[in-house]
Design a protein around this motif. Structure first.
Motif, short mmCIF file in Angstrom:
data_model
loop_
_atom_site.label_atom_id
_atom_site.label_comp_id
_atom_site.label_asym_id
_atom_site.label_seq_id
_atom_site.Cartn_x
_atom_site.Cartn_y
_atom_site.Cartn_z
N GLU A 154 -1.11 -57.31 11.61
CA GLU A 154 -0.25 -58.33 12.22
C GLU A 154 -0.96 -59.02 13.38
O GLU A 154 -0.84 -60.24 13.56
CB GLU A 154 1.05 -57.68 12.71
CG GLU A 154 2.12 -58.66 13.12
CD GLU A 154 2.58 -59.55 11.97
OE1 GLU A 154 2.81 -60.76 12.23
OE2 GLU A 154 2.70 -59.06 10.83
N LYS A 198 -3.43 -61.47 11.93
CA LYS A 198 -2.72 -62.63 11.38
C LYS A 198 -2.35 -63.60 12.49
O LYS A 198 -2.49 -64.82 12.33
CB LYS A 198 -1.47 -62.14 10.65
CG LYS A 198 -0.63 -63.26 10.05
CD LYS A 198 0.60 -62.71 9.35
CE LYS A 198 1.48 -63.83 8.81
NZ LYS A 198 2.69 -63.31 8.13
N ASP A 256 -5.18 -63.83 1.98
CA ASP A 256 -4.75 -65.21 2.05
C ASP A 256 -3.71 -65.43 3.16
O ASP A 256 -2.71 -66.12 2.98
CB ASP A 256 -4.18 -65.65 0.70
CG ASP A 256 -4.12 -67.16 0.56
OD1 ASP A 256 -4.84 -67.87 1.28
OD2 ASP A 256 -3.32 -67.65 -0.27
N GLY A 257 -3.98 -64.80 4.31
CA GLY A 257 -3.14 -65.00 5.49
C GLY A 257 -1.90 -64.14 5.55
O GLY A 257 -1.10 -64.27 6.50
N GLU A 258 -1.69 -63.24 4.58
CA GLU A 258 -0.51 -62.38 4.57
C GLU A 258 -0.90 -60.91 4.60
O GLU A 258 -1.93 -60.52 4.03
CB GLU A 258 0.33 -62.65 3.31
CG GLU A 258 0.88 -64.08 3.21
CD GLU A 258 1.82 -64.42 4.35
OE1 GLU A 258 2.50 -63.50 4.86
OE2 GLU A 258 1.87 -65.60 4.74
N VAL A 259 -0.07 -60.09 5.26
CA VAL A 259 -0.33 -58.65 5.34
C VAL A 259 -0.29 -58.07 3.93
O VAL A 259 0.65 -58.30 3.16
CB VAL A 259 0.70 -57.97 6.26
CG1 VAL A 259 0.47 -56.46 6.26
CG2 VAL A 259 0.60 -58.53 7.67
N TYR A 260 -1.31 -57.27 3.59
CA TYR A 260 -1.47 -56.80 2.22
C TYR A 260 -1.55 -55.27 2.15
O TYR A 260 -2.06 -54.71 1.19
CB TYR A 260 -2.74 -57.43 1.63
CG TYR A 260 -2.80 -57.47 0.12
CD1 TYR A 260 -1.95 -58.28 -0.61
CD2 TYR A 260 -3.72 -56.69 -0.58
CE1 TYR A 260 -2.00 -58.34 -1.99
CE2 TYR A 260 -3.80 -56.73 -1.96
CZ TYR A 260 -2.93 -57.56 -2.67
OH TYR A 260 -3.00 -57.61 -4.04
N LEU A 272 -5.42 -58.17 5.26
CA LEU A 272 -4.85 -59.50 5.08
C LEU A 272 -5.41 -60.12 3.82
O LEU A 272 -6.63 -60.11 3.60
CB LEU A 272 -5.18 -60.41 6.27
CG LEU A 272 -4.53 -60.12 7.62
CD1 LEU A 272 -5.06 -61.08 8.68
CD2 LEU A 272 -3.02 -60.22 7.53
#
Length: 509
Positions: free
Chosen positions: A281, A284, A217-221, A215
């Protein structure tokens, strides 16, 4: 060249040699859990430079290849809270599966988190492997979880390792996902250049390498991580399988309050657990902001208060009915708060991660600052652990008072030795000195006080008065005599005046 040795049978094939002094073993039993490897055994990590990672990342991140977040610094309450979960992944649908594991939320990670070498200090240099329980016991860990990757054959620690401020291993700029804590408490997640790792402006006090940034900044990377951490065709199949296979997983991240979060999910490679997409996920959904993936599979281990809390996936060498934790490399240890430095610079006591300074003048988080008050010894002295040490000519608790008249030197303990009891220089004792108007006025006042003191005695006063009266009488009589004499002379000279016409004196014109 390696010699060919016939395989041993029975118990000998499981482990050769005996346990060391610490209980750790340099041999390993054949794993019952298929090895979860992101790369071929020949080399760990991608071969490209940090610049490749920077240039290939999404434009919105600019040139910054990592995320930094201030850590929680609260000292009250429990150091860490561990919660057990049993959840469905995905939450709905006929294909959902049950997963279980633990979340550990850690306060004040700068003071409560350490990356520890296997079996204690020097473990990486010795290529040592040890169960998490053993290393956790040595480190007095309240919670301990497996950390970075290692070579299953040699025991070599892989990636970067910084343990309690000591650089244990420098990977030379290897571009794998990193987690670290800097000296000021900032948590760092992402990709670091070798210069970042070695920077001493705000150095890392803890650092460990994972594989795959889950993750950002809060997004799947994960897709971006595949580009950053896998650059060769021959390793693509291995790396894709590493990401997509279900297995036991561990991760480290943080929430929006700055708490460090350790995540452990039980499983067994290719049988139960989650893949990295599902892991990311799930994190998150739990509000995790940044997180990287740590070693998993048979290495995934969680120890709470010295007791194994996870379900190992490897069979024990002595009986396949039982499961035993794997001897692994580095661990992430949660412990009681520590002070920096641990001895509070020798001027205080460490209590719950805070230095309580001893004495009246030591200040600062590390009890290493001498503070004698806002006056700073009035700029006429030096602050010491016993208070202000005043310069020569000055006294007082803050060195604001000059030596009394007639005294000089350190602590004003030396009397002046000038003639006629004249005052001296307050610092050197020199009699050749000129005083300012204010000081001269003080001298005049002291002389006046001396006369008043002399006149305060009655006998002395009568004597002085008599002398002064006698002098006054003598002076008056003398003045009268002079006056009379001058008058007599003027009277005598007045009868001798004669009139002579001017013509007679000057002759004819």
């Amino acid at each position: 060249r390696a010699a060919l040795v016939p395989p041993r049978r029975g118990a000998d094939a499981l482990c050769q040699g005996s346990l060391g002094a610490t209980g750790s073993s340099r041999c390993r039993s054949p794993p019952s859990d298929p090895l979860l490897r992101p790369y071929f055994p020949s080399q760990h990590g991608p071969r490209h430079h940090h610049r490749h990672v920077r240039d290939c990342q999404p434009v919105k991140y600019g040139n910054i290849t990592y995320e930094a977040w201030p850590s929680d610094n609260r000292t009250g309450g429990p150091v860490a809270t561990t919660r057990t979960f049993v959840s469905y992944i995905p939450p709905k649908g006929k294909d959902r599966k049950v997963v279980y594991g633990h979340f550990t939320f850690v306060r004040n990670p700068l003071r409560t988190v350490s990356v520890l070498e296997p079996g204690g200090a020097g473990g990486c240099q010795a290529y040592r492997r040890a169960p998490v329980e053993e290393t956790a016991k040595l480190g007095k860990c309240l919670v301990a979880q497996n950390g970075g990757y290692f070579d299953m054959g040699t025991g070599e620690c892989l990636g970067n390792v910084v343990s309690d401020g000591k650089l244990v291993r420098n990977s030379g700029g290897l571009q794998n996902a990193q987690f670290g804590i800097r000296k000021d408490g900032t948590m760092v997640f992402g990709y670091l250049s070798e210069e970042d790792v070695l920077d001493q402006t705000n150095p890392f006090v803890q650092l460990v390498s994972g594989v795959v940034w889950l993750l950002r900044d809060g997004e799947v990377y994960i897709s971006q991580s595949q580009m950053a951490e896998c650059d060769e065709i021959q390793t693509t199949g291995t790396f894709d399988k590493f990401i997509n296979v279900i297995s036991a997983r561990t991760a480290v991240g943080h929430d929006n309050q700055g708490q460090l979060v350790l995540v452990h999910m039980d499983g067994q490679t290719e049988s139960r657990g989650v893949n990295l997409w599902e892991m990311a996920e799930f994190l998150k959904q739990q509000g995790i902001i940044n997180a990287i993936n740590l070693d998993g599979g048979g290495s995934a281990t969680l120890v709470l208060n010295g007791t194994l809390a996870s379900y190992p996936s490897e069979h024990c060498p002595f009986d396949s009915m039982w499961r035993c934790p794997r001897s692994i490399s580095t661990i992430v240890c949660i412990h009681e708060p520590t002070c920096e430095p641990a001895d509070c610079s020798g001027h205080g006591d460490c209590v719950q991660g805070e230095c309580h300074c001893t004495g009246d003048f030591w200040r600062g988080p590390a009890c290493d600052i001498l503070d004698c008050g806002p006056s700073n010894c009035s700029l006429h002295g030096v602050c010491t652990d016993a208070g202000c040490l005043c310069d020569a000519g000055w006294i007082g608790s803050n060195c604001s008072e000059e030596c009394p008249m007639g005294w000089y030197g350190p602590n004003c303990q030396k009397p002046c030795a000038c003639e006629h009891t004249c005052p001296c220089d307050r610092e050197t004792g020199s009699c050749n000195t000129t005083y300012e108007l204010a000081i001269q006025d003080q001298l005049n006042k002291e002389m006046l006080l001396t006369w008043i003191f002399l006149l305060s005695d009655r006998k002395t006063w009568i004597s002085m008065t008599s002398v002064l009266a006698l002098l006054l009488v003598i002076s008056a009589m003398g003045n009268i005599g002079l006056f009379l004499k001058a008058r007599s002379e003027r009277h005598h000279e007045s009868g001798d005046y004669l009139y002579h016409p001017l013509r007679e004196m000057n002759g004819e014109v």
